[in-house]
Write a protein that holds these residues in place. Structure first.
Motif, mmCIF file in Angstrom:
data_model
loop_
_atom_site.group_PDB
_atom_site.id
_atom_site.type_symbol
_atom_site.label_atom_id
_atom_site.label_comp_id
_atom_site.label_asym_id
_atom_site.label_seq_id
_atom_site.Cartn_x
_atom_site.Cartn_y
_atom_site.Cartn_z
ATOM 1 N N UNK A 266 0.810 -1.226 0.000
ATOM 2 C CA UNK A 266 0.000 0.000 0.000
ATOM 3 C C UNK A 266 0.840 1.272 0.000
ATOM 4 N N UNK A 267 2.091 1.190 0.509
ATOM 5 C CA UNK A 267 2.926 2.387 0.550
ATOM 6 C C UNK A 267 3.314 2.866 -0.840
ATOM 7 N N UNK A 268 3.229 1.976 -1.851
ATOM 8 C CA UNK A 268 3.581 2.385 -3.203
ATOM 9 C C UNK A 268 2.673 3.504 -3.688
ATOM 10 N N UNK A 269 1.424 3.518 -3.204
ATOM 11 C CA UNK A 269 0.491 4.562 -3.621
ATOM 12 C C UNK A 269 0.905 5.929 -3.085
ATOM 13 N N UNK A 270 1.706 5.948 -2.012
ATOM 14 C CA UNK A 270 2.132 7.204 -1.410
ATOM 15 C C UNK A 270 3.479 7.686 -1.925
ATOM 16 N N UNK A 271 4.107 6.913 -2.824
ATOM 17 C CA UNK A 271 5.372 7.364 -3.400
ATOM 18 C C UNK A 271 5.097 8.581 -4.273
ATOM 19 N N UNK A 272 5.798 9.687 -4.060
ATOM 20 C CA UNK A 272 5.523 10.893 -4.847
ATOM 21 C C UNK A 272 5.754 10.648 -6.334
ATOM 22 N N UNK A 273 4.914 11.261 -7.166
ATOM 23 C CA UNK A 273 5.182 11.165 -8.598
ATOM 24 C C UNK A 273 6.289 12.148 -8.948
ATOM 25 N N UNK A 274 6.648 12.170 -10.233
ATOM 26 C CA UNK A 274 7.830 12.929 -10.646
ATOM 27 C C UNK A 274 7.718 14.408 -10.311
ATOM 28 N N UNK A 275 6.586 15.025 -10.633
ATOM 29 C CA UNK A 275 6.447 16.454 -10.383
ATOM 30 C C UNK A 275 6.434 16.771 -8.893
ATOM 31 N N UNK A 276 5.784 15.929 -8.118
ATOM 32 C CA UNK A 276 5.780 16.149 -6.671
ATOM 33 C C UNK A 276 7.201 16.181 -6.113
ATOM 34 N N UNK A 277 7.976 15.177 -6.485
ATOM 35 C CA UNK A 277 9.337 15.060 -5.967
ATOM 36 C C UNK A 277 10.194 16.254 -6.404
ATOM 37 N N UNK A 278 10.091 16.616 -7.666
ATOM 38 C CA UNK A 278 10.950 17.672 -8.185
ATOM 39 C C UNK A 278 10.589 19.039 -7.597
ATOM 40 N N UNK A 279 9.300 19.298 -7.426
ATOM 41 C CA UNK A 279 8.909 20.585 -6.829
ATOM 42 C C UNK A 279 9.409 20.665 -5.388
ATOM 43 N N UNK A 280 9.328 19.565 -4.655
ATOM 44 C CA UNK A 280 9.849 19.576 -3.290
ATOM 45 C C UNK A 280 11.367 19.759 -3.285
ATOM 46 N N UNK A 281 12.063 19.206 -4.279
ATOM 47 C CA UNK A 281 13.511 19.427 -4.382
ATOM 48 C C UNK A 281 13.824 20.890 -4.647
ATOM 49 N N UNK A 282 12.969 21.562 -5.427
ATOM 50 C CA UNK A 282 13.154 22.996 -5.653
ATOM 51 C C UNK A 282 13.075 23.745 -4.327
ATOM 52 N N UNK A 283 12.056 23.432 -3.544
ATOM 53 C CA UNK A 283 11.889 24.117 -2.258
ATOM 54 C C UNK A 283 13.084 23.838 -1.347
ATOM 55 N N UNK A 284 13.594 22.616 -1.376
ATOM 56 C CA UNK A 284 14.754 22.274 -0.542
ATOM 57 C C UNK A 284 16.052 22.879 -1.061
ATOM 58 N N UNK A 285 16.060 23.295 -2.328
ATOM 59 C CA UNK A 285 17.290 23.811 -2.912
ATOM 60 C C UNK A 285 18.225 22.724 -3.397
ATOM 61 N N UNK A 286 17.681 21.558 -3.777
ATOM 62 C CA UNK A 286 18.482 20.424 -4.232
ATOM 63 C C UNK A 286 18.393 20.319 -5.756
ATOM 64 N N UNK A 287 19.493 20.588 -6.449
ATOM 65 C CA UNK A 287 19.502 20.608 -7.917
ATOM 66 C C UNK A 287 19.968 19.306 -8.547
ATOM 67 N N UNK A 288 20.137 18.252 -7.783
ATOM 68 C CA UNK A 288 20.702 17.010 -8.309
ATOM 69 C C UNK A 288 19.942 16.494 -9.523
ATOM 70 N N UNK A 289 18.618 16.573 -9.498
ATOM 71 C CA UNK A 289 17.793 16.000 -10.564
ATOM 72 C C UNK A 289 17.365 17.043 -11.597
ATOM 73 N N UNK A 290 18.109 18.136 -11.684
ATOM 74 C CA UNK A 290 17.794 19.184 -12.661
ATOM 75 C C UNK A 290 19.005 19.415 -13.563
ATOM 76 N N UNK A 291 18.735 19.790 -14.804
ATOM 77 C CA UNK A 291 19.809 20.017 -15.760
ATOM 78 C C UNK A 291 20.531 21.328 -15.481
ATOM 79 N N UNK A 292 21.836 21.303 -15.642
ATOM 80 C CA UNK A 292 22.641 22.498 -15.544
ATOM 81 C C UNK A 292 22.729 23.147 -16.925
ATOM 82 N N UNK A 293 23.049 24.415 -16.986
ATOM 83 C CA UNK A 293 23.069 25.126 -18.257
ATOM 84 C C UNK A 293 24.034 24.538 -19.263
#
Length: 485
Positions: free
Chosen positions: A405-432
């Motif tokens: 049942x916990x699989x249903x609570x795994x964040x989808x891609x946009x959820x995870x990435x938006x939270x990474x933006x708020x945290x200031x974590x650029x690991x999963x984002x492209x650099x220029x």
């Protein structure tokens, strides 16, 4: 197993294009799911912004409808929806003028994290960045999120980078690619670098070839005008598939750190060989009963834009020299599926008296969609008497089955990435420089076929693409994996 949800710090998030399709389908429902999971603080603020005038209550009604359509499964709680909507407001803003900016500036709290999601066309990125700076809404804790397409070619990508860097540092720019937010993509790094089992075999000595497939059953639909200017190469290969290729092929970073990871990805792109014409197959889907052809969908009978592309790639570095990497993506194919398949070489000698070539060897399959998970095909003895008869069986790990049942609570891609933006974590984002390097490799390939003026090969809807794409592998004794839904 209990998943941990760590709340983020208070923030203000402005969604430019807040009434658009992406905001309705992904961004706002994703934020609601994070609110439901307890990850959003009660004093977070979410501001929708677009050029249309709209009272707050009307915008909240739109957001409620989006939640009910795209995020309600298992989360149908009127009180929680109302709680989320209390964080939401709206401002009408003219991206190319001055209307609405003062009102928006009054809503932004300078002492908190400010995130600005540019869910608009790239032609407006510079205007938005300039006005955020002009109206003093850009500080040390400001992050901007820019959607693809990040440019149309190398020159436009460079121009866009220069424009954004006039107002924001590279550490504040988040070039989002939702494929990198998928749970399986991140698990690929965990499998490679967190286990001693695979990494020693992850090279040309043991890997016969790699296949990366992103197949869709839909056509271009209402995106015909955009898609015909881009095609499969610009729409999928240059960004999504390039990122998957980098993660599968990169060297271990010295640390799981944003720049360390992106440094290794950049090395892969720069090591990619030019692709000769004979290693590229381009296609367009034909019409069928009840299905419009590509020409009809884009309203251009003379279009030379590809809705399908297959390519054989080579990486000229110590790890991968001589190992082909096959990529394919297309519309109107037989199944919707995204996967990476690492096909290992046969054992050098069969001690069981069987021809090595009679078996296909070990294959590690990383499924991105549907049914995210991993599958490792291994050889075992067939049960029962009658001697040593070998068969191949899968060791299967579907996230839905493994996590329950916990699989249903795994964040989808946009959820995870938006939270990474708020945290200031650029690991999963492209650099220029990473985006520019991808275009530097892509541009000559596109220029090559535009100069030749070749028409893409027609293929039937519901097929695996043009027959010519099969020959990319057949001529070397290989074959594409069957596309499975």
């Amino acid at each position: 197993m209990v998943s941990r949800v760590i709340p983020v710090d208070p923030f203000d998030l402005v969604i430019f294009g807040g009434t658009g399709d992406l905001a309705r389908r992904k961004i706002l429902p994703g934020l609601y799911r994070r609110y439901w999971a307890g990850q959003l603080p009660d004093d977070a603020r979410i501001v929708g912004a677009s050029r249309h005038e709209m009272p707050d209550e009307e915008y909240r009604a739109m957001v409620r409808a989006a939640i009910e359509e795209f995020a309600i499964e298992g989360r149908d709680d009127a009180a929680r929806i109302d709680g989320f909507l209390s964080l939401v407001s709206f401002v009408a803003v003219d991206a190319t003028g001055e209307a609405g900016w003062s009102e928006l500036a009054e809503k932004i709290r300078p002492d908190l994290i400010q995130a600005y999601y540019f869910s608009v066309g790239p032609s407006l990125f510079g205007d938005l960045a300039e006005r955020l700076h002009k109206h003093k809404m850009a500080g040390k804790e400001t992050r901007i999120v820019v959607e693809k397409p990040f440019g149309h070619d190398l020159e436009s990508a460079r121009d866009l980078n220069r424009t954004l860097r006039c107002y924001f540092s590279e550490e504040q720019i988040y070039r989002i690619d939702h494929y990198l937010g998928k749970e399986t993509v991140q698990n690929l790094m965990a499998v490679r670098f967190g286990n001693v089992l695979f990494e020693p075999l992850w090279n040309a000595l043991y890997v016969d070839h790699i296949q990366i497939t992103v197949a869709e059953t839909v056509g271009v639909g209402g995106r015909g005008a955009y898609y015909d200017r881009s095609g499969a190469m610009r729409d999928m290969v240059q960004n999504h598939m390039m990122q998957l290729l980098c993660l599968i092929a990169m060297e271990p970073p010295y640390h799981f750190d944003p720049d360390a990871v992106r440094d290794e990805k950049l090395k892969v792109i720069r090591a990619l060989d030019p692709v000769p014409p004979e290693d590229i197959v381009r296609g367009q889907y034909a019409g069928a009963e009840g299905i419009e052809s590509y020409f009809t969908d884009v309203e251009d009978e003379a279009s030379l834009t590809e809705s399908f592309i297959a390519m054989k790639l080579h990486i000229s570095n110590w790890r991968w020299k001589g190992t082909p990497i096959y990529v394919r993506t297309g519309k109107r194919l037989k199944a919707r599926a995204s996967e990476i398949a690492v096909v290992f070489k046969h054992p050098p000698h069969s001690v069981f008296g069987q021809k090595t070539n009679d078996r296909r060897g070990n294959v590690l399959v990383i499924r991105l969609q549907p049914n995210e998970g991993m599958n490792l095909r291994v050889t075992i003895k067939e049960p029962g008497p009658g001697g040593m008869r070998l068969i191949e069986v899968p060791l299967d790990m579907s996230f839905a089955e493994a996590l329950g049942p916990e699989a249903a609570d795994v964040p989808d891609a946009y959820e995870r990435l938006i939270m990474d933006v708020i945290r200031g974590n650029q690991t999963l984002f492209m650099r220029g420089d990473e985006a520019e390097a991808a275009w530097a490799w892509t541009d000559p390939i596109i220029a090559q076929w535009e100069e030749q003026g070749d028409r893409p090969k027609l293929y039937d809807p519901g097929s695996t693409g043009p027959e010519e794409s099969l020959m990319l592998l057949y001529r070397e004794g290989r074959r594409w994996r069957d596309i499975q839904a």
